[in-house]
Write a protein that holds these residues in place. Structure first.
Motif, PDB file in Angstrom:
ATOM      1  N   THR A   1       0.818  -1.222   0.000  1.00  0.00           N
ATOM      2  CA  THR A   1       0.000   0.000   0.000  1.00  0.00           C
ATOM      3  C   THR A   1       0.854   1.275   0.000  1.00  0.00           C
ATOM      4  N   PRO A   2       0.243   2.413  -0.389  1.00  0.00           N
ATOM      5  CA  PRO A   2       0.991   3.668  -0.551  1.00  0.00           C
ATOM      6  C   PRO A   2       0.941   4.558   0.698  1.00  0.00           C
ATOM      7  N   TRP A   3       1.527   5.739   0.563  1.00  0.00           N
ATOM      8  CA  TRP A   3       1.686   6.637   1.704  1.00  0.00           C
ATOM      9  C   TRP A   3       0.633   7.721   1.783  1.00  0.00           C
ATOM     10  N   LEU A  19      -5.833   3.199   3.418  1.00  0.00           N
ATOM     11  CA  LEU A  19      -5.633   2.274   2.298  1.00  0.00           C
ATOM     12  C   LEU A  19      -5.043   0.941   2.750  1.00  0.00           C
ATOM     13  N   LYS A  30       2.437  -4.961   3.522  1.00  0.00           N
ATOM     14  CA  LYS A  30       3.670  -4.171   3.415  1.00  0.00           C
ATOM     15  C   LYS A  30       3.233  -2.724   3.185  1.00  0.00           C
ATOM     16  N   GLU A  66       6.993   2.744   2.899  1.00  0.00           N
ATOM     17  CA  GLU A  66       8.202   3.122   3.646  1.00  0.00           C
ATOM     18  C   GLU A  66       8.222   4.617   3.956  1.00  0.00           C
ATOM     19  N   GLY A  70       8.462  -5.237  -0.570  1.00  0.00           N
ATOM     20  CA  GLY A  70       7.244  -5.497  -1.345  1.00  0.00           C
ATOM     21  C   GLY A  70       7.511  -6.567  -2.396  1.00  0.00           C
ATOM     22  N   GLY A 113      -1.094   1.650  -5.565  1.00  0.00           N
ATOM     23  CA  GLY A 113       0.093   2.474  -5.772  1.00  0.00           C
ATOM     24  C   GLY A 113       0.149   2.981  -7.195  1.00  0.00           C
ATOM     25  N   SER A 114       1.357   3.267  -7.653  1.00  0.00           N
ATOM     26  CA  SER A 114       1.512   3.920  -8.955  1.00  0.00           C
ATOM     27  C   SER A 114       1.475   2.904 -10.104  1.00  0.00           C
ATOM     28  N   THR A 123       4.952   1.047 -10.525  1.00  0.00           N
ATOM     29  CA  THR A 123       5.184  -0.102  -9.639  1.00  0.00           C
ATOM     30  C   THR A 123       4.198  -1.219  -9.973  1.00  0.00           C
ATOM     31  N   LEU A 166      -4.601   1.775  -9.072  1.00  0.00           N
ATOM     32  CA  LEU A 166      -3.496   2.653  -9.477  1.00  0.00           C
ATOM     33  C   LEU A 166      -3.927   4.117  -9.505  1.00  0.00           C
ATOM     34  N   GLY A 167      -3.198   4.907 -10.248  1.00  0.00           N
ATOM     35  CA  GLY A 167      -3.396   6.352 -10.189  1.00  0.00           C
ATOM     36  C   GLY A 167      -4.486   6.862 -11.117  1.00  0.00           C
ATOM     37  N   CYS A 213      -5.503   9.723  -5.213  1.00  0.00           N
ATOM     38  CA  CYS A 213      -5.618   9.043  -6.511  1.00  0.00           C
ATOM     39  C   CYS A 213      -6.791   9.581  -7.304  1.00  0.00           C
ATOM     40  N   GLU A 231       0.255  11.997 -13.979  1.00  0.00           N
ATOM     41  CA  GLU A 231      -0.392  12.296 -12.697  1.00  0.00           C
ATOM     42  C   GLU A 231       0.455  13.329 -11.951  1.00  0.00           C
ATOM     43  N   TRP A 246     -15.218  -0.010  -6.249  1.00  0.00           N
ATOM     44  CA  TRP A 246     -14.241   1.079  -6.463  1.00  0.00           C
ATOM     45  C   TRP A 246     -13.051   0.523  -7.224  1.00  0.00           C
TER      46      TRP A 246
HETATM   47  P1  NAD Z   1       4.434   3.472  -5.314  1.00  0.00           P
HETATM   48  O1  NAD Z   1       3.998   2.664  -6.473  1.00  0.00           O
HETATM   49  O2  NAD Z   1       5.701   4.199  -5.373  1.00  0.00           O
HETATM   50  O3  NAD Z   1       4.522   2.562  -3.996  1.00  0.00           O
HETATM   51  C1  NAD Z   1       3.417   1.826  -3.526  1.00  0.00           C
HETATM   52  C2  NAD Z   1       3.918   0.657  -2.687  1.00  0.00           C
HETATM   53  O4  NAD Z   1       4.619  -0.254  -3.525  1.00  0.00           O
HETATM   54  C3  NAD Z   1       4.876   1.040  -1.576  1.00  0.00           C
HETATM   55  O5  NAD Z   1       4.549   0.303  -0.422  1.00  0.00           O
HETATM   56  C4  NAD Z   1       6.229   0.622  -2.136  1.00  0.00           C
HETATM   57  O6  NAD Z   1       7.191   0.318  -1.161  1.00  0.00           O
HETATM   58  C5  NAD Z   1       5.858  -0.616  -2.907  1.00  0.00           C
HETATM   59  N1  NAD Z   1       6.806  -1.007  -3.962  1.00  0.00           N
HETATM   60  C6  NAD Z   1       7.646  -0.223  -4.671  1.00  0.00           C
HETATM   61  N2  NAD Z   1       8.335  -0.958  -5.576  1.00  0.00           N
HETATM   62  C7  NAD Z   1       7.904  -2.235  -5.441  1.00  0.00           C
HETATM   63  C8  NAD Z   1       8.204  -3.453  -6.112  1.00  0.00           C
HETATM   64  N3  NAD Z   1       9.084  -3.508  -7.103  1.00  0.00           N
HETATM   65  N4  NAD Z   1       7.560  -4.583  -5.724  1.00  0.00           N
HETATM   66  C9  NAD Z   1       6.649  -4.545  -4.736  1.00  0.00           C
HETATM   67  N5  NAD Z   1       6.320  -3.420  -4.059  1.00  0.00           N
HETATM   68  C10 NAD Z   1       6.930  -2.272  -4.413  1.00  0.00           C
HETATM   69  O7  NAD Z   1       3.213   4.456  -5.027  1.00  0.00           O
HETATM   70  P2  NAD Z   1       3.140   5.597  -3.928  1.00  0.00           P
HETATM   71  O8  NAD Z   1       3.996   6.729  -4.360  1.00  0.00           O
HETATM   72  O9  NAD Z   1       3.327   5.007  -2.573  1.00  0.00           O
HETATM   73  O10 NAD Z   1       1.577   5.993  -4.036  1.00  0.00           O
HETATM   74  C11 NAD Z   1       1.102   6.924  -4.940  1.00  0.00           C
HETATM   75  C12 NAD Z   1       0.378   6.232  -6.078  1.00  0.00           C
HETATM   76  O11 NAD Z   1      -0.674   5.420  -5.582  1.00  0.00           O
HETATM   77  C13 NAD Z   1      -0.281   7.232  -6.994  1.00  0.00           C
HETATM   78  O12 NAD Z   1      -0.088   6.859  -8.338  1.00  0.00           O
HETATM   79  C14 NAD Z   1      -1.745   7.130  -6.615  1.00  0.00           C
HETATM   80  O13 NAD Z   1      -2.645   7.555  -7.614  1.00  0.00           O
HETATM   81  C15 NAD Z   1      -1.884   5.671  -6.302  1.00  0.00           C
HETATM   82  N6  NAD Z   1      -3.066   5.406  -5.463  1.00  0.00           N
HETATM   83  C16 NAD Z   1      -4.131   4.707  -5.979  1.00  0.00           C
HETATM   84  C17 NAD Z   1      -5.273   4.507  -5.208  1.00  0.00           C
HETATM   85  C18 NAD Z   1      -6.490   3.792  -5.744  1.00  0.00           C
HETATM   86  O14 NAD Z   1      -7.377   3.458  -4.972  1.00  0.00           O
HETATM   87  N7  NAD Z   1      -6.584   3.516  -7.037  1.00  0.00           N
HETATM   88  C19 NAD Z   1      -5.308   5.001  -3.913  1.00  0.00           C
HETATM   89  C20 NAD Z   1      -4.205   5.718  -3.440  1.00  0.00           C
HETATM   90  C21 NAD Z   1      -3.076   5.902  -4.204  1.00  0.00           C
END
Ligand code: NAD
Length: 524
Positions: A143-145, A151, A169, A172, A203, A218-219, A222, A241-242, A274, A372, A440
């Motif tokens: 999950t993201p930050w 989340l 996980k 960070e 992760g 997350g993004s 990733t 995702l985003g 997001c 984004e 969602w």
């Molecule tokens: P990120 O993709 O950088 O990181 C997300 C998570 O993935 C973190 O816990 C990170 O440590 C982990 N990660 C990174 N590399 C990895 C790998 N190779 N293997 C496994 N895990 C790995 O995203 P972020 O910067 O934390 O969050 C922002 C993004 O999340 C934005 O794009 C946002 O739009 C998206 N988001 C989507 C939703 C949704 O519901 N669709 C909700 C919130 C955020």
């Protein structure tokens, strides 16, 4: 500098982005600890999964009660580590989790019940069927930050209610909230929900453990890496995702309402959402009035302390990325209507304030129109009419969610039907994260799979069809031998089912009965 293992940090630093002050260091897990957590989850999963869903919901209720008892520490930690106003930590994170938990406590037992499928047709074919919904086993959640509590809990809630053990996980960037999540999950039996802290390498180790299902929020960058790693194990993934969400302001919109909703939708969580509005298409005839209202409302937002309306950005990389996009847009000719690098509270000692920013005169070659932003930047784009707005909302970039602003409910519904997004809201934006009963999720770059609602719960079970031969004393028409009578029986079955005229259908029935009898007498 953080101490690092071969591939990731050994310690995660919790920092207050409003002041730049480091708060504490939290140890990161090792790859071996990830494997231990998955092994412990695998051990306990069969017992957890075989509990009656009502009994499981009863145990999970303790987590909700724990949230209530620890509300202040949860909210203070989120607010401190994200730079987020307390009101947002309460509404968009904790209240949402409580709603989701309550929804699942009440509905999961019903939604997980086996279902009889096929009805009369199943009986007619002599094979009534039931679908059972079984938990996968071990779900890995990453999950993201940006909403680190909401989340993390949203990713694991449906998995747990569905009967899976989970290993989470969290990001960070917000390890303090990760520790809070760990303590909130303590009422659960050991191994049912484990938190492993760490960066991307941890992760990746979780995906590779492997797990039986992955839930990733997350993004897109990733997401692609995780999809590729999961593919090596054929592990199914939910991808949240985003987005580069569009708002469409029609010529007949209530402009005061639209400006209020769009100022909020673009700046909630300092735009690090997001589903934040990242482009607004406004019909030309109302664009001047709309922009003036947006600027007026924006000018009244407070920023700069713990309880301002718009918080700080959460970490340096995000701050730099937003600043780069604004600089790129202005450099390529966009007009800065509000905010920008020189506005907002001054940044000292590493604080990360960025003022809510509005631009117009944008073009497709600007980073802010292609990628984004994830920050408090609102591009206003004039369009000739609603048709152009729909076309550009669908073509210029990608939507996780979108919104339509109009006083004509029929027009709102008709436009919503044509906008490409996972979620479209009329006269509000993005709020459906709180409608915990409705699915969602996104499409394309915004991901696949769903959280929330029955579909969100069903992401974490796999259906097993149980068929029962209802006439076991009779051999089956499709068994050996394949003689002429068998072929005739099939031919007449197809005729009786699908001849265009009812008379023709009926003409096949006596021959069907005759040939079927003959065929069945000869079966081995
Ligand atoms: P990120 O993709 O950088 O990181 C997300 C998570 O993935 C973190 O816990 C990170 O440590 C982990 N990660 C990174 N590399 C990895 C790998 N190779 N293997 C496994 N895990 C790995 O995203 P972020 O910067 O934390 O969050 C922002 C993004 O999340 C934005 O794009 C946002 O739009 C998206 N988001 C989507 C939703 C949704 O519901 N669709 C909700 C919130 C955020």
């Amino acid at each position: 500098m953080p101490q690092t293992t071969a591939r990731g940090p050994r310690k995660l630093r919790s920092t207050n982005p409003r002041t730049g002050e480091p708060f504490r260091d939290i140890p990161a897990a090792t790859k071996a600890e990830v494997l231990d957590a998955v092994a412990a989850a695998r051990k306990v999963a069969p017992e957890w999964g075989s509990l009656d869903p009502r009994g499981r919901a009863h145990i999970l209720k303790e987590v909700r009660h724990n949230i209530y008892s620890h509300l202040d520490v949860i909210v203070d930690t989120i607010s401190m580590e994200c730079g987020k106003p307390r009101a947002e930590a309460l509404s968009a994170e904790v209240l949402q989790v409580v709603l989701s938990w309550l929804y699942l406590e009440r509905t999961a037992p019903k939604h997980l019940r086996s279902e009889r499928l096929g009805g009369a047709l199943g009986f007619a074919l002599g094979l009534p069927t039931t679908a059972q919904y079984r938990p996968y086993g071990v779900v890995g959640a990453i999950t993201p930050w940006n909403y680190p509590f909401g989340l993390a809990m949203a990713a694991i809630a449906p998995a747990l209610f569905a009967g899976n053990a989970v290993v989470l996980k969290p990001s960070e960037v917000t390890p303090g909230v990760g520790e809070v999540v760990k303590s909130i999950l303590e009422p659960l039996p050991p191994g049912v929900a484990t938190v492993v802290q760490g960066a991307g390498n941890i992760g990746a180790a979780l995906v590779d453990a492997p797990c039986d299902k992955i839930c990733f929020i997350g993004s897109p960058e990733t997401g692609r890496k995780i999809a590729a790693a999961a593919a090596a194990h054929l592990t199914p993934v939910v991808m949240e995702l985003g987005g580069k969400d569009a708002a469409i302001v029609c010529g007949d919109a209530d402009l005061d309402l639209a400006a209020s909703g769009i100022v909020w939708g673009a700046n909630v969580n300092a735009g690090q959402t997001c589903a934040a509005i990242e482009r607004v298409y406004v019909v030309d005839s109302v664009a001047d009035e709309f922009s003036a209202l947006v600027l007026d409302k924006l000018g009244r937002l407070r920023q700069g302390d713990d309880d301002s309306d718009v918080g700080s950005l959460t970490f340096k990389k995000q701050f730099d990325s937003v600043a780069r996009q604004v600089k790129d847009a202005v450099g390529k000719g966009a007009r800065l209507l509000a905010g920008g690098p020189d506005a907002g509270p001054p940044n000292q000692n590493g604080s990360l304030w960025y003022a809510p920013t509005v631009i117009d005169g944008v073009s497709d070659d600007m980073q802010a129109m292609k990628h984004e932003t994830f920050g408090p930047l609102l591009p206003i784009i004039r369009v000739q009419d609603e048709e152009e707005a729909i076309r550009r909302a669908n073509e210029d970039s990608f939507n996780l969610t979108a919104s339509v602003w109009t006083t004509n409910s029929r027009r709102g519904a008709a436009i919503a039907d044509r906008v490409k997004a996972g979620i479209v809201v009329i006269n509000a934006h993005g709020e459906t994260w709180g409608t915990v009963w409705a699915p969602w999720g996104g499409i394309g770059e915004s991901g696949y799979g769903r959280l929330n609602g029955r579909l969100g719960l069903h992401e974490f079970v796999y259906p097993v069809t149980i068929g029962r031969n209802a006439i076991p004393r009779m051999k089956r028409l499709w068994w050996y031998p394949y003689d002429e009578a068998t072929e005739d029986a099939f031919r007449h079955s197809i005729g009786a089912l699908s001849a265009p005229a009812i008379g023709d259908k009926l003409r096949h029935v006596p021959d069907l009965v005759k040939s079927a009898r003959r065929a069945l007498r000869a079966k081995l």
